[in-house]
Design an enzyme around this catalytic site. Structure first.
Site, PDB file in Angstrom:
ATOM      1  N   LYS A  13       0.835  -1.211   0.000  1.00 29.20           N
ATOM      2  CA  LYS A  13       0.000   0.000   0.000  1.00 29.20           C
ATOM      3  C   LYS A  13       0.873   1.265   0.000  1.00 29.20           C
ATOM      4  O   LYS A  13       0.662   2.164  -0.805  1.00 29.20           O
ATOM      5  CB  LYS A  13      -0.919   0.018   1.240  1.00 29.20           C
ATOM      6  N   ARG A  88      -9.870   0.408   8.755  1.00 23.73           N
ATOM      7  CA  ARG A  88      -9.207  -0.847   9.096  1.00 23.73           C
ATOM      8  C   ARG A  88     -10.186  -1.851   9.705  1.00 23.73           C
ATOM      9  O   ARG A  88      -9.812  -2.969  10.014  1.00 23.73           O
ATOM     10  CB  ARG A  88      -8.165  -0.468  10.146  1.00 23.73           C
ATOM     11  N   ARG A 122      11.995  -5.232   4.751  1.00 25.08           N
ATOM     12  CA  ARG A 122      11.669  -3.817   4.510  1.00 25.08           C
ATOM     13  C   ARG A 122      12.613  -2.890   5.262  1.00 25.08           C
ATOM     14  O   ARG A 122      12.990  -3.143   6.395  1.00 25.08           O
ATOM     15  CB  ARG A 122      10.233  -3.525   4.965  1.00 25.08           C
ATOM     16  N   ARG A 153      11.319  -0.945  11.001  1.00 25.02           N
ATOM     17  CA  ARG A 153      10.208  -0.559  11.872  1.00 25.02           C
ATOM     18  C   ARG A 153      10.102  -1.501  13.071  1.00 25.02           C
ATOM     19  O   ARG A 153      10.313  -2.700  12.935  1.00 25.02           O
ATOM     20  CB  ARG A 153       8.895  -0.585  11.071  1.00 25.02           C
ATOM     21  N   ARG A 164      -0.197  -8.803  13.515  1.00 21.44           N
ATOM     22  CA  ARG A 164      -0.770  -7.857  12.535  1.00 21.44           C
ATOM     23  C   ARG A 164      -1.555  -8.615  11.466  1.00 21.44           C
ATOM     24  O   ARG A 164      -2.606  -8.169  11.018  1.00 21.44           O
ATOM     25  CB  ARG A 164       0.348  -7.021  11.894  1.00 21.44           C
TER      26      ARG A 164
HETATM   27  P1  AP5 Z   1       4.841  -1.564   1.790  1.00 21.20           P
HETATM   28  O1  AP5 Z   1       4.483  -0.736   0.614  1.00 21.20           O
HETATM   29  O2  AP5 Z   1       5.641  -0.889   2.863  1.00 21.20           O
HETATM   30  O3  AP5 Z   1       3.562  -2.299   2.389  1.00 21.20           O
HETATM   31  P2  AP5 Z   1       2.298  -1.745   3.187  1.00 21.20           P
HETATM   32  O4  AP5 Z   1       1.107  -2.428   2.634  1.00 21.20           O
HETATM   33  O5  AP5 Z   1       2.311  -0.237   3.207  1.00 21.20           O
HETATM   34  O6  AP5 Z   1       2.637  -2.362   4.601  1.00 21.20           O
HETATM   35  P3  AP5 Z   1       2.565  -1.780   6.068  1.00 21.20           P
HETATM   36  O7  AP5 Z   1       3.278  -2.797   6.915  1.00 21.20           O
HETATM   37  O8  AP5 Z   1       3.054  -0.371   6.155  1.00 21.20           O
HETATM   38  O9  AP5 Z   1       1.061  -1.822   6.334  1.00 21.20           O
HETATM   39  P4  AP5 Z   1       0.381  -1.918   7.656  1.00 21.20           P
HETATM   40  O10 AP5 Z   1      -1.007  -1.787   7.216  1.00 21.20           O
HETATM   41  O11 AP5 Z   1       0.685  -3.088   8.506  1.00 21.20           O
HETATM   42  O12 AP5 Z   1       1.051  -0.714   8.495  1.00 21.20           O
HETATM   43  P5  AP5 Z   1       0.510   0.696   8.957  1.00 21.20           P
HETATM   44  O13 AP5 Z   1       1.649   1.602   9.021  1.00 21.20           O
HETATM   45  O14 AP5 Z   1      -0.705   1.073   8.199  1.00 21.20           O
HETATM   46  O15 AP5 Z   1       5.642  -2.840   1.253  1.00 21.20           O
HETATM   47  C1  AP5 Z   1       6.200  -3.799   2.135  1.00 21.20           C
HETATM   48  C2  AP5 Z   1       7.565  -4.251   1.606  1.00 21.20           C
HETATM   49  O16 AP5 Z   1       7.392  -4.948   0.384  1.00 21.20           O
HETATM   50  C3  AP5 Z   1       8.534  -3.093   1.309  1.00 21.20           C
HETATM   51  O17 AP5 Z   1       9.814  -3.506   1.673  1.00 21.20           O
HETATM   52  C4  AP5 Z   1       8.426  -2.884  -0.201  1.00 21.20           C
HETATM   53  O18 AP5 Z   1       9.606  -2.382  -0.769  1.00 21.20           O
HETATM   54  C5  AP5 Z   1       8.106  -4.300  -0.687  1.00 21.20           C
HETATM   55  N1  AP5 Z   1       7.225  -4.331  -1.856  1.00 21.20           N
HETATM   56  C6  AP5 Z   1       6.127  -3.547  -2.084  1.00 21.20           C
HETATM   57  N2  AP5 Z   1       5.549  -3.889  -3.255  1.00 21.20           N
HETATM   58  C7  AP5 Z   1       6.278  -4.917  -3.781  1.00 21.20           C
HETATM   59  C8  AP5 Z   1       6.177  -5.703  -4.971  1.00 21.20           C
HETATM   60  N3  AP5 Z   1       5.201  -5.506  -5.870  1.00 21.20           N
HETATM   61  N4  AP5 Z   1       7.099  -6.677  -5.189  1.00 21.20           N
HETATM   62  C9  AP5 Z   1       8.101  -6.888  -4.276  1.00 21.20           C
HETATM   63  N5  AP5 Z   1       8.256  -6.167  -3.137  1.00 21.20           N
HETATM   64  C10 AP5 Z   1       7.356  -5.195  -2.886  1.00 21.20           C
HETATM   65  O19 AP5 Z   1      -0.006   0.354  10.440  1.00 21.20           O
HETATM   66  C11 AP5 Z   1       0.889   0.100  11.503  1.00 21.20           C
HETATM   67  C12 AP5 Z   1       0.119   0.075  12.819  1.00 21.20           C
HETATM   68  O20 AP5 Z   1      -0.508   1.355  13.070  1.00 21.20           O
HETATM   69  C13 AP5 Z   1      -1.047  -0.933  12.900  1.00 21.20           C
HETATM   70  O21 AP5 Z   1      -0.593  -2.221  13.255  1.00 21.20           O
HETATM   71  C14 AP5 Z   1      -1.926  -0.280  13.999  1.00 21.20           C
HETATM   72  O22 AP5 Z   1      -1.421  -0.518  15.277  1.00 21.20           O
HETATM   73  C15 AP5 Z   1      -1.776   1.210  13.689  1.00 21.20           C
HETATM   74  N6  AP5 Z   1      -2.817   1.699  12.766  1.00 21.20           N
HETATM   75  C16 AP5 Z   1      -2.625   2.183  11.500  1.00 21.20           C
HETATM   76  N7  AP5 Z   1      -3.801   2.526  10.942  1.00 21.20           N
HETATM   77  C17 AP5 Z   1      -4.759   2.244  11.852  1.00 21.20           C
HETATM   78  C18 AP5 Z   1      -6.178   2.348  11.851  1.00 21.20           C
HETATM   79  N8  AP5 Z   1      -6.858   2.803  10.778  1.00 21.20           N
HETATM   80  N9  AP5 Z   1      -6.848   1.962  12.970  1.00 21.20           N
HETATM   81  C19 AP5 Z   1      -6.200   1.513  14.059  1.00 21.20           C
HETATM   82  N10 AP5 Z   1      -4.858   1.366  14.110  1.00 21.20           N
HETATM   83  C20 AP5 Z   1      -4.131   1.724  13.025  1.00 21.20           C
END
Ligand code: AP5
Length: 207
Positions: A13, A88, A122, A153, A164
């Protein structure tokens, strides 16, 4: 254009959001990034969510929804938004529908078995928000975009990743049916090269 990016942790994402933001000039609103900024800057909000994020659980709905509402009121969101990581769960999705419903929800699909490798390799840049993988950039310390210091991270450890993913299955996955029933959902194969995934997204957005 009001876009929601949906997908499991590590589905890509954040990676795709960076390209979409640039091409369509939309504000990229990542709730995870906002929470992490607050933790970094030692704000009261940061103190409230730090231990929750470290375990991989979701932060409280009321707090998260208020934070997004505030952000969407800013002038740069008048022509649309790109939400990444919100909503979410069903409660957040119903709430967003009432205050600023999306036009389209892009669900990035990926085999959950591949996610572990993606997340553990990552490297994130706290300065520019970039997300990279050691398979592409090697195990370097400097951000290829802005020369900031890359970090691993805190929630990218195997134990938290397991939690997660469980939270995703239980709480976030039901949003696929929710948005499908509203005719807003588009599925994108996230298991391709990064530029191929982006090309698919552009095709959908320009239809
Ligand atoms: P990346 O693009 O970083 O993936 P992502 O989907 O953004 O993953 P996240 O881990 O950031 O998502 P998340 O939803 O767990 O975290 P968030 O910060 O929202 O890609 C991942 C890796 O793969 C990278 O190394 C990239 O280079 C590689 N890659 C990408 N595309 C590729 C491809 N096509 N081929 C090969 N490699 C590829 O949330 C973190 C925490 O915040 C949650 O656990 C929660 O505690 C809190 N939080 C956030 N939002 C909320 C909410 N709405 N409500 C409550 N709590 C929340």
């Amino acid at each position: 254009m009001k876009i929601v990016l949906l997908g499991a942790p590590g589905s890509g994402k954040g990676t795709q959001a960076a390209f979409i933001k640039q091409k369509y000039n939309l504000p990229h609103i990542s709730t995870g990034d906002i929470f992490r900024d607050n933790i970094k800057n030692n704000t009261p909000l940061g103190a409230q969510v730090k231990s929750i994020m470290d375990t991989g659980m979701l932060c409280p709905d009321d707090l998260t929804i208020e934070m997004v509402k505030d952000r969407l009121r800013k002038p740069d969101c008048h022509n649309g938004y790109l939400l990444d990581g919100f909503p979410r769960n069903l409660f957040q999705a119903e709430s967003l529908n009432r205050f600023d419903a999306p036009d389209i929800v892009i669900n990035i699909e990926i085999d959950l078995n591949k996610i572990r490798r993606r997340i553990t390799g990552r490297r994130s840049c706290p300065k520019c928000g970039g997300s990279f993988h050691i398979d592409f950039i090697g195990d370097v310390k400097e951000c290829p975009n802005c020369k900031g210091q890359l970090i691993i991270r805190k929630d990218d450890n195997p134990e938290t990743v397991k939690e997660r993913l469980a939270v995703y299955e239980r709480q976030t996955k039901p949003l696929i049916d929710f948005y499908e029933s509203k005719g807003k959902l588009v599925n994108i194969d996230g298991d391709k090269q990064i530029d191929e995934v982006f090309a698919e997204i552009v095709k959908v957005l320009e239809k």
